[in-house]
Design a protein around this motif. Structure first.
Motif, PDB file in Angstrom:
ATOM      1  N   ALA A   1      11.656   1.499  17.588  1.00 16.40           N
ATOM      2  CA  ALA A   1      11.478   0.169  16.989  1.00 16.40           C
ATOM      3  C   ALA A   1      11.491  -0.919  18.063  1.00 16.40           C
ATOM      4  CB  ALA A   1      12.562  -0.090  15.950  1.00 16.40           C
ATOM      5  N   ALA A   2      12.410  -0.803  19.016  1.00 13.78           N
ATOM      6  CA  ALA A   2      12.488  -1.801  20.081  1.00 13.78           C
ATOM      7  C   ALA A   2      11.228  -1.784  20.945  1.00 13.78           C
ATOM      8  CB  ALA A   2      13.724  -1.551  20.938  1.00 13.78           C
ATOM      9  N   ALA A   3      10.717  -0.596  21.225  1.00 17.61           N
ATOM     10  CA  ALA A   3       9.544  -0.468  22.094  1.00 17.61           C
ATOM     11  C   ALA A   3       8.251  -0.877  21.396  1.00 17.61           C
ATOM     12  CB  ALA A   3       9.434   0.968  22.594  1.00 17.61           C
ATOM     13  N   THR A   4       8.211  -0.786  20.068  1.00 16.03           N
ATOM     14  CA  THR A   4       6.972  -1.096  19.340  1.00 16.03           C
ATOM     15  C   THR A   4       7.046  -2.410  18.557  1.00 16.03           C
ATOM     16  OG1 THR A   4       7.695   0.195  17.424  1.00 16.03           O
ATOM     17  CG2 THR A   4       6.346   1.343  19.070  1.00 16.03           C
ATOM     18  N   ARG A   5       8.120  -3.172  18.725  1.00 17.07           N
ATOM     19  CA  ARG A   5       8.322  -4.430  18.008  1.00 17.07           C
ATOM     20  C   ARG A   5       8.255  -4.221  16.502  1.00 17.07           C
ATOM     21  NH1 ARG A   5       4.249  -4.779  20.867  1.00 17.07           N
ATOM     22  NH2 ARG A   5       2.860  -5.661  19.323  1.00 17.07           N
ATOM     23  N   SER A   6       8.849  -3.138  16.038  1.00 19.99           N
ATOM     24  CA  SER A   6       8.875  -2.842  14.601  1.00 19.99           C
ATOM     25  C   SER A   6      10.317  -2.893  14.109  1.00 19.99           C
ATOM     26  CB  SER A   6       8.262  -1.464  14.328  1.00 19.99           C
ATOM     27  OG  SER A   6       8.964  -0.452  15.012  1.00 19.99           O
ATOM     28  N   GLU A   7      10.508  -2.651  12.824  1.00 15.45           N
ATOM     29  CA  GLU A   7      11.853  -2.674  12.245  1.00 15.45           C
ATOM     30  C   GLU A   7      12.188  -1.331  11.627  1.00 15.45           C
ATOM     31  OE1 GLU A   7      13.497  -6.044  10.280  1.00 15.45           O
ATOM     32  OE2 GLU A   7      11.617  -7.140  10.509  1.00 15.45           O
ATOM     33  N   VAL A   8      13.455  -0.942  11.772  1.00 20.39           N
ATOM     34  CA  VAL A   8      13.928   0.281  11.141  1.00 20.39           C
ATOM     35  C   VAL A   8      14.183  -0.050   9.671  1.00 20.39           C
ATOM     36  CG1 VAL A   8      15.729   2.036  11.095  1.00 20.39           C
ATOM     37  CG2 VAL A   8      15.004   1.052  13.285  1.00 20.39           C
ATOM     38  N   VAL A   9      13.508   0.666   8.777  1.00 24.77           N
ATOM     39  CA  VAL A   9      13.672   0.453   7.341  1.00 24.77           C
ATOM     40  C   VAL A   9      14.833   1.292   6.835  1.00 24.77           C
ATOM     41  CG1 VAL A   9      12.601   0.679   5.071  1.00 24.77           C
ATOM     42  CG2 VAL A   9      11.247  -0.100   7.015  1.00 24.77           C
ATOM     43  N   GLN A  10      14.854   2.574   7.235  1.00 36.08           N
ATOM     44  CA  GLN A  10      15.936   3.444   6.799  1.00 36.08           C
ATOM     45  C   GLN A  10      16.029   4.661   7.701  1.00 36.08           C
ATOM     46  OE1 GLN A  10      15.220   4.669   2.752  1.00 36.08           O
ATOM     47  NE2 GLN A  10      14.572   6.692   3.316  1.00 36.08           N
ATOM     48  N   VAL A  11      17.222   5.232   7.747  1.00 34.01           N
ATOM     49  CA  VAL A  11      17.461   6.495   8.444  1.00 34.01           C
ATOM     50  C   VAL A  11      18.255   7.369   7.489  1.00 34.01           C
ATOM     51  CG1 VAL A  11      18.556   7.608  10.418  1.00 34.01           C
ATOM     52  CG2 VAL A  11      17.536   5.342  10.692  1.00 34.01           C
ATOM     53  N   ILE A  12      17.713   8.537   7.173  1.00 31.34           N
ATOM     54  CA  ILE A  12      18.418   9.489   6.315  1.00 31.34           C
ATOM     55  C   ILE A  12      18.334  10.853   6.984  1.00 31.34           C
ATOM     56  CG2 ILE A  12      18.432  10.705   4.111  1.00 31.34           C
ATOM     57  CD1 ILE A  12      17.398   8.256   2.779  1.00 31.34           C
ATOM     58  N   GLY A  13      19.471  11.425   7.296  1.00 34.30           N
ATOM     59  CA  GLY A  13      19.489  12.733   7.944  1.00 34.30           C
ATOM     60  C   GLY A  13      18.722  12.687   9.248  1.00 34.30           C
ATOM     61  N   ALA A  14      17.700  13.539   9.369  1.00 31.53           N
ATOM     62  CA  ALA A  14      16.898  13.598  10.586  1.00 31.53           C
ATOM     63  C   ALA A  14      15.616  12.782  10.468  1.00 31.53           C
ATOM     64  CB  ALA A  14      16.557  15.053  10.901  1.00 31.53           C
ATOM     65  N   LYS A  15      15.431  12.070   9.364  1.00 30.75           N
ATOM     66  CA  LYS A  15      14.203  11.296   9.146  1.00 30.75           C
ATOM     67  C   LYS A  15      14.469   9.794   9.268  1.00 30.75           C
ATOM     68  CE  LYS A  15      11.613  14.503   6.225  1.00 30.75           C
ATOM     69  NZ  LYS A  15      12.039  15.655   6.886  1.00 30.75           N
ATOM     70  N   PHE A  16      13.443   9.074   9.676  1.00 31.76           N
ATOM     71  CA  PHE A  16      13.545   7.614   9.764  1.00 31.76           C
ATOM     72  C   PHE A  16      12.215   6.993   9.369  1.00 31.76           C
ATOM     73  CE2 PHE A  16      12.413   9.233  13.954  1.00 31.76           C
ATOM     74  CZ  PHE A  16      11.330   8.449  14.323  1.00 31.76           C
ATOM     75  N   VAL A  17      12.283   5.723   8.962  1.00 35.10           N
ATOM     76  CA  VAL A  17      11.096   4.977   8.542  1.00 35.10           C
ATOM     77  C   VAL A  17      11.046   3.675   9.334  1.00 35.10           C
ATOM     78  CG1 VAL A  17       9.922   3.853   6.603  1.00 35.10           C
ATOM     79  CG2 VAL A  17      11.219   5.966   6.221  1.00 35.10           C
ATOM     80  N   LEU A  18       9.860   3.376   9.876  1.00 31.73           N
ATOM     81  CA  LEU A  18       9.645   2.150  10.644  1.00 31.73           C
ATOM     82  C   LEU A  18       8.549   1.316   9.989  1.00 31.73           C
ATOM     83  CD1 LEU A  18       9.546   3.617  14.270  1.00 31.73           C
ATOM     84  CD2 LEU A  18      11.494   2.599  13.110  1.00 31.73           C
ATOM     85  N   PHE A  19       8.651  -0.009  10.157  1.00 30.93           N
ATOM     86  CA  PHE A  19       7.670  -0.933   9.589  1.00 30.93           C
ATOM     87  C   PHE A  19       7.352  -2.027  10.593  1.00 30.93           C
ATOM     88  CE2 PHE A  19       6.882  -4.985   7.354  1.00 30.93           C
ATOM     89  CZ  PHE A  19       5.702  -4.651   6.699  1.00 30.93           C
ATOM     90  N   ARG A  20       6.066  -2.337  10.712  1.00 28.87           N
ATOM     91  CA  ARG A  20       5.631  -3.504  11.498  1.00 28.87           C
ATOM     92  C   ARG A  20       4.486  -4.156  10.755  1.00 28.87           C
ATOM     93  NH1 ARG A  20       3.567  -2.365  17.279  1.00 28.87           N
ATOM     94  NH2 ARG A  20       1.615  -1.929  16.221  1.00 28.87           N
ATOM     95  N   ILE A  21       4.671  -5.406  10.396  1.00 31.29           N
ATOM     96  CA  ILE A  21       3.657  -6.134   9.634  1.00 31.29           C
ATOM     97  C   ILE A  21       2.479  -6.478  10.544  1.00 31.29           C
ATOM     98  CG2 ILE A  21       4.562  -8.458  10.048  1.00 31.29           C
ATOM     99  CD1 ILE A  21       4.045  -8.869   6.962  1.00 31.29           C
ATOM    100  N   GLN A  22       1.294  -6.416   9.989  1.00 32.12           N
ATOM    101  CA  GLN A  22       0.086  -6.801  10.721  1.00 32.12           C
ATOM    102  C   GLN A  22       0.114  -8.307  10.950  1.00 32.12           C
ATOM    103  OE1 GLN A  22      -2.619  -5.620  12.079  1.00 32.12           O
ATOM    104  NE2 GLN A  22      -2.873  -3.550  11.332  1.00 32.12           N
ATOM    105  N   GLN A  23      -0.208  -8.726  12.161  1.00 33.29           N
ATOM    106  CA  GLN A  23      -0.276 -10.157  12.442  1.00 33.29           C
ATOM    107  C   GLN A  23      -1.521 -10.780  11.814  1.00 33.29           C
ATOM    108  OE1 GLN A  23       2.344 -11.765  13.685  1.00 33.29           O
ATOM    109  NE2 GLN A  23       3.244  -9.723  13.675  1.00 33.29           N
ATOM    110  N   ASP A  24      -2.598 -10.013  11.763  1.00 34.21           N
ATOM    111  CA  ASP A  24      -3.846 -10.475  11.150  1.00 34.21           C
ATOM    112  C   ASP A  24      -3.742 -10.272   9.635  1.00 34.21           C
ATOM    113  OD1 ASP A  24      -6.377 -10.975  10.252  1.00 34.21           O
ATOM    114  OD2 ASP A  24      -7.385  -9.616  11.650  1.00 34.21           O
TER     115      ASP A  24
END
Length: 103
Positions: free
Chosen positions: A66-89
Motif C-alpha cells: 500500500a505504501a509503495a503503490t499509494r493505495s489503502e489497506v481495506v482489510q486483512v483476514i488471515g493470509a489474505k488482504f485487500v487494497l484500494f486506490r481510487i482512479q484520479q481520472d
C-alpha cells in the motif's frame, strides 16, 4: 482516508474477487509492486494472499505494498488482504464510493 462505511462497501465488493497478488518467500519486491500498481490502475480494488513460505505477515505485506503503490489497506483476514486506490481520472473510475457522512 476511507470512512468505515466506504471500507465496508469495498469489503463487500472484494468478497467475490480472486487473489491476483501472491507474496512468497521473496517478500515485497519491485516486480510485485509493479504488478500491484498495474492492476490497481485497471481495477482499483485488488485482493492478495501471503503464501506460507513468506517471511512477512499479511498485515506487513499489505502495508508495504500500500505504501509503495499509494493505495489503502481495506482489510486483512488471515493470509489474505485487500487494497484500494481510487482512479484520479473521474471518467475512468469503476467504483463509486458512498459519500462520507458529516461529523
Amino acid at each position: 482516508m476511507l470512512t468505515s462505511k466506504q471500507r465496508a462497501y469495498l469489503r463487500s465488493l472484494a468478497n467475490t474477487l480472486e487473489p491476483v497478488l501472491h507474496v512468497g518467500k521473496d517478500g515485497v519486491g519491485e516486480n510485485l509492486i509493479a504488478q500491484a500498481d498495474g492492476v490497481l490502475e485497471k481495477r482499483e480494488l485488488i485482493k492478495g494472499t501471503v503464501l506460507e513460505n513468506s517471511l512477512l505477515s499479511a498485515r506487513e505485506a499489505a502495508e508495504a505494498i500500500a505504501a509503495a503503490t499509494r493505495s489503502e489497506v481495506v482489510q486483512v483476514i488471515g493470509a489474505k488482504f485487500v487494497l484500494f486506490r481510487i482512479q484520479q481520472d473521474k471518467t475512468k473510475r469503476k467504483i463509486e464510493l458512498p459519500k462520507a457522512g458529516k461529523k
